[in-house]
Design an enzyme around this catalytic site. Structure first.
Site, PDB file in Angstrom:
ATOM      1  N   GLU A 217       8.793  -1.005   3.886  1.00 25.55           N
ATOM      2  CA  GLU A 217       9.494   0.257   3.661  1.00 25.55           C
ATOM      3  C   GLU A 217      10.868   0.237   4.329  1.00 25.55           C
ATOM      4  OE1 GLU A 217       5.378   0.836   2.530  1.00 25.55           O
ATOM      5  OE2 GLU A 217       6.287  -0.139   4.254  1.00 25.55           O
TER       6      GLU A 217
ATOM      7  N   HIS B  68       0.836  -1.189   0.000  1.00 25.66           N
ATOM      8  CA  HIS B  68       0.000   0.000   0.000  1.00 25.66           C
ATOM      9  C   HIS B  68       0.881   1.253   0.000  1.00 25.66           C
ATOM     10  CE1 HIS B  68      -2.754  -3.022   1.637  1.00 25.66           C
ATOM     11  NE2 HIS B  68      -3.719  -2.260   1.172  1.00 25.66           N
TER      12      HIS B  68
ATOM     13  N   ASP C  68      26.869  -0.071  -5.837  1.00 22.26           N
ATOM     14  CA  ASP C  68      26.970   0.609  -7.119  1.00 22.26           C
ATOM     15  C   ASP C  68      28.106   1.621  -7.126  1.00 22.26           C
ATOM     16  OD1 ASP C  68      26.134   1.443  -9.786  1.00 22.26           O
ATOM     17  OD2 ASP C  68      25.353   3.238  -8.804  1.00 22.26           O
TER      18      ASP C  68
END
Length: 162
Positions: free
Chosen positions: A115, A78, A129
């Site tokens: 989250e 959600h 990265d």
């Protein structure tokens, strides 16, 4: 704890859980993980000498952004109006790791575990990265929900049995 998958209907089809009848409550989730690397890579991060910029600051911002975009990344999550997202990064020179921790808070009908986990994951991926050019042997690991509170299921803390 229920042994039924909440994101499947009676026919086994994926669906978004209906939280419309749930009451709002304060919810909190904490997650952790780490990026293991060579000692020289960790030193590079610590000195702030990376040519791409401040690795820890950029990873922190990436983690916060990821938590805010969780519903865009994970199909059945959600969208939430988060109260706060905190991403902490610390250097562990004994284990040659960057430890990543995230805490998410919301007043709402559904939890913020995804989250917090997403914030940790994307912060770790950002570190990878930014440093892959100097260390291809890095390993992202240990991404774990440590704690959650709020809602009907109450409080959960990893490793603690109630």
């Amino acid at each position: 704890m229920s042994l039924q998958l909440t994101h499947l209907d009676h026919d086994g089809n994926a669906n978004m859980v209906d939280v419309g009848d749930k009451a709002d409550s304060f919810r909190l989730a904490k997650a952790v993980g780490y990026v293991e690397m060579s000692a020289s890579t960790l030193q590079l991060i610590a000195k702030g000498g990376h040519k791409k910029g401040d690795v820890l600051s950029i990873a922190r911002i990436a983690g916060i952004q990821a938590a805010k975009q969780c519903a865009q990344l994970i199909p059945l999550c959600h969208p939430l109006m988060l109260n706060s997202v905190k991403v902490d990064l610390s250097l562990d020179s004994v284990k040659n790791r960057v430890n990543v921790a995230a805490t998410c808070k919301v007043n709402g009908k559904t939890g913020v575990e995804m989250e917090a986990l997403t914030a940790v994951s994307v912060a770790a991926l950002t570190i990878y990265d930014m440093c892959k050019g100097v260390d291809r042997e890095m390993m992202i690991a240990g991404i774990t929900l440590l704690e959650k509170s709020g809602g009907r299921s109450g409080h959960y803390q990893r490793g603690r049995t109630e």
